[in-house]
Design a protein around this motif. Structure first.
Motif, PDB file in Angstrom:
ATOM      1  N   MET A 400       0.835  -1.207   0.000  1.00 45.07           N
ATOM      2  CA  MET A 400       0.000   0.000   0.000  1.00 45.07           C
ATOM      3  C   MET A 400       0.864   1.249   0.000  1.00 45.07           C
ATOM      4  SD  MET A 400      -2.873  -0.886   2.871  1.00 45.07           S
ATOM      5  CE  MET A 400      -1.593  -1.346   4.038  1.00 45.07           C
ATOM      6  N   ARG A 401       0.472   2.217  -0.792  1.00 42.37           N
ATOM      7  CA  ARG A 401       0.962   3.596  -0.623  1.00 42.37           C
ATOM      8  C   ARG A 401      -0.077   4.303   0.249  1.00 42.37           C
ATOM      9  NH1 ARG A 401       2.994   8.473  -3.661  1.00 42.37           N
ATOM     10  NH2 ARG A 401       1.585  10.121  -2.931  1.00 42.37           N
ATOM     11  N   PHE A 402       0.404   5.035   1.241  1.00 37.03           N
ATOM     12  CA  PHE A 402      -0.563   5.730   2.091  1.00 37.03           C
ATOM     13  C   PHE A 402      -0.151   7.201   2.274  1.00 37.03           C
ATOM     14  CE2 PHE A 402       2.580   3.782   4.827  1.00 37.03           C
ATOM     15  CZ  PHE A 402       2.877   4.762   5.772  1.00 37.03           C
ATOM     16  N   ASP A 403      -1.134   8.071   2.226  1.00 42.26           N
ATOM     17  CA  ASP A 403      -0.949   9.491   2.533  1.00 42.26           C
ATOM     18  C   ASP A 403      -1.354   9.724   3.982  1.00 42.26           C
ATOM     19  OD1 ASP A 403      -0.251   9.962  -0.145  1.00 42.26           O
ATOM     20  OD2 ASP A 403      -2.354  10.185  -0.721  1.00 42.26           O
ATOM     21  N   GLY A 423       2.067  18.704   9.203  1.00 37.31           N
ATOM     22  CA  GLY A 423       2.201  18.604   7.749  1.00 37.31           C
ATOM     23  C   GLY A 423       1.589  17.317   7.206  1.00 37.31           C
ATOM     24  N   THR A 424       1.868  17.089   5.929  1.00 36.74           N
ATOM     25  CA  THR A 424       1.391  15.873   5.248  1.00 36.74           C
ATOM     26  C   THR A 424       2.557  15.205   4.535  1.00 36.74           C
ATOM     27  OG1 THR A 424       0.804  17.079   3.234  1.00 36.74           O
ATOM     28  CG2 THR A 424      -0.929  16.806   4.916  1.00 36.74           C
ATOM     29  N   SER A 425       2.463  13.960   4.339  1.00 38.64           N
ATOM     30  CA  SER A 425       3.498  13.209   3.623  1.00 38.64           C
ATOM     31  C   SER A 425       2.891  11.883   3.125  1.00 38.64           C
ATOM     32  CB  SER A 425       4.695  12.958   4.535  1.00 38.64           C
ATOM     33  OG  SER A 425       5.749  12.366   3.793  1.00 38.64           O
ATOM     34  N   TYR A 426       3.739  11.035   2.658  1.00 38.58           N
ATOM     35  CA  TYR A 426       3.262   9.718   2.192  1.00 38.58           C
ATOM     36  C   TYR A 426       4.329   8.672   2.522  1.00 38.58           C
ATOM     37  CZ  TYR A 426       6.450  10.236  -1.750  1.00 38.58           C
ATOM     38  OH  TYR A 426       7.581  10.395  -2.517  1.00 38.58           O
ATOM     39  N   GLY A 427       3.898   7.441   2.509  1.00 39.74           N
ATOM     40  CA  GLY A 427       4.799   6.334   2.777  1.00 39.74           C
ATOM     41  C   GLY A 427       4.300   5.064   2.078  1.00 39.74           C
ATOM     42  N   GLN A 428       5.006   3.986   2.338  1.00 40.04           N
ATOM     43  CA  GLN A 428       4.619   2.698   1.735  1.00 40.04           C
ATOM     44  C   GLN A 428       4.748   1.601   2.779  1.00 40.04           C
ATOM     45  OE1 GLN A 428       7.096   0.535  -1.231  1.00 40.04           O
ATOM     46  NE2 GLN A 428       5.362   0.943  -2.625  1.00 40.04           N
ATOM     47  N   GLN A 448       8.197   2.111   4.688  1.00 40.12           N
ATOM     48  CA  GLN A 448       9.070   3.149   4.142  1.00 40.12           C
ATOM     49  C   GLN A 448       8.367   4.498   4.354  1.00 40.12           C
ATOM     50  OE1 GLN A 448       9.996   2.325   0.052  1.00 40.12           O
ATOM     51  NE2 GLN A 448      11.072   0.413   0.531  1.00 40.12           N
ATOM     52  N   MET A 449       8.950   5.355   5.204  1.00 43.02           N
ATOM     53  CA  MET A 449       8.303   6.636   5.516  1.00 43.02           C
ATOM     54  C   MET A 449       9.360   7.761   5.511  1.00 43.02           C
ATOM     55  SD  MET A 449       5.718   5.535   8.577  1.00 43.02           S
ATOM     56  CE  MET A 449       5.030   7.179   8.751  1.00 43.02           C
TER      57      MET A 449
END
Length: 449
Positions: A400-403, A423-428, A448-449
């Motif tokens: 999954m990719r997640f925001d 803030g905002t970011s994304y990870g897997q 992975q973040m």
């Protein structure tokens, strides 16, 4: 009565006639037997010692010279005498029992008809000839009638017609042809016959040839010959091997009666035409479709090793992974233990524990109290590739990719100043699941973040 010893002396080169006349003596005991005068050849009673026409002594009371040659005229007279007496005896029997005359005559007629049919219409050469003509005429029904094939759901006239058309035979306008039987030294030669056929096709000057092997499958205790053509059209005892617990169909026909074969189920099809067949496999988790072509002979098989997960399985695992992603991140930020409500596989403890410990240290540094204080997943995207499973291990890799939105505590290294950033970011995230006891158990995690 006939003198068996005398006949033996006269017919010492004809054992069959000796036995015939002796057996006739036994059967006709007490019946009137006629004898022929060796001088005038006229018929006399067996009780007479001299011919009533010329007075010559009859054969029973004469001394014959020793000879090794057969007096065929005399033997023929003896056979005529026995046959005539036998016919009279049969005639008297039927007069006394008229009700059984017709059944007996009908049985004799049937026996004669069967004997003639066995030698002509039902002979191996006749069957080989019909089979050859059917092939040349591209007549699938006539070809099928000549074959020794067991009837089943997969082997019948309709299925053979489809198979025969797939072979691509074309009709030939044959001219003259010759069929000859040739023998082999094999043990099976007593029940099989081989025929070699040479033929010409009109418009083609070259000679063509083919061979046909037939087997005798007699009926009614061997009274009727039943020759059938042996072919390589069939695969016998064909095995279909699929993951355990699956439902399998071949050409739309659902198979049953499987046997356990390690982590697979084996279905046996007694006979199957050697052409393309469609196979469909399904179970509660997925399905697979494929095709195969059996090989001629005995014991061939086809194995479905992998099954594609169906949409219900994919959606269920993905929904479970989404929920567990939030739970794991929340526990890691709060410096808590791994969530107890997440079911782990038997081999997951070390991997999950190590990866979860690493995640906690990366999200928050306890030495200076800096790091994420809050993470809220806002969206996820399934990046899992299409997956299959086999019978040994039912495993699903969910990526999954997640925001996410976050709050993170920071500290200036030089001044010691602290603060909170939002803030905002994304990870897997990659979760590996194993299907155990009807539950998708977590086996490993990766972030992975």
């Amino acid at each position: 009565m006939l003198d068996g010893n005398l006949i033996t002396e006269y017919t010492n080169n004809s054992l069959f006639l000796i036995i015939f006349i002796k057996k006739a003596n036994e059967f006709l005991e007490g019946c009137e037997i006629f004898m022929y005068c060796p001088n005038c050849g006229k018929e006399n009673s067996s009780e007479d010692r001299y011919c009533i026409y010329c007075g010559s002594e009859l054969i029973d009371n004469q001394n014959f010279p020793e000879t090794s040659e057969v007096d065929w005229k005399y033997v023929w007279q003896q056979i005529q005498s026995v046959t005539k007496s036998l016919c009279k005896k049969i005639q008297r029997f039927f007069k006394r029992h008229p009700k059984i005359a017709f059944p007996v005559l009908a049985a004799v007629g049937c026996f004669l008809a069967l004997s003639i049919a066995n030698a002509t219409v039902l002979s191996g050469e006749s069957v080989a000839r019909r089979y050859f003509k059917a092939l040349m005429n591209n007549d699938s029904r006539a070809v099928y009638a000549c074959l020794d094939l067991p009837e089943s759901q997969f082997v019948n006239a309709s299925e053979f017609d489809k198979f025969f058309r797939s072979l691509g035979y074309q009709a030939h306008n044959i001219g003259d042809y010759e069929i000859k039987e040739y023998t082999t030294s094999s043990i099976e030669s007593d029940i099989t016959s081989n025929y070699y056929i040479t033929y010409y096709v009109r418009g083609d000057s070259s000679t063509h040839s083919t061979s046909v092997e037939v087997v005798n499958v007699p009926l009614f205790f061997g009274l009727i010959n039943r020759y059938k053509v042996l072919s390589d059209y069939i695969s016998s005892d064909f095995g279909v091997i699929v993951p355990a617990g699956s439902t399998v169909s071949v050409d739309g026909i659902i198979l049953d009666g499987s046997t356990a074969y390690e982590n697979y189920d084996r279905y046996s099809i007694p006979s199957l035409f050697c052409t393309g067949h469609d196979i469909a496999v399904s179970n509660s988790l997925g399905s697979a479709e494929d095709s195969f072509v059996p090989s001629p002979g005995y014991g061939d098989s086809y194995t479905v090793y992998a099954v594609n997960y169906n949409a219900d399985t994919v959606n269920a695992v993905y929904a479970q992974a989404q929920n567990q992603l939030n739970s794991i991140l929340t526990a890691a930020i709060a410096r808590q233990d791994f969530p107890a409500d997440i079911v782990k596989s038997g081999d997951a403890d070390n991997n999950v524990a190590d990866r979860f410990s690493d995640l906690k240290s990366r999200l928050y540094d306890t030495s200076n109290n800096t790091g994420f204080t809050n993470i809220q997943v806002t969206a996820t995207t399934d990046q899992s590739s299409q997956q299959v499973f086999d019978a040994s291990t039912i495993q699903y890799n969910c990526t999954m990719r997640f925001d996410y939105s976050y709050a993170r505590r920071w500290q200036n290294y030089w001044s010691g100043e602290t603060g909170i950033d939002n803030g905002t970011s994304y990870g897997q995230a990659a979760f590996t699941y194993v299907y155990e006891d009807g539950v998708w158990a977590l086996e490993s995690i990766s972030f992975q973040m």
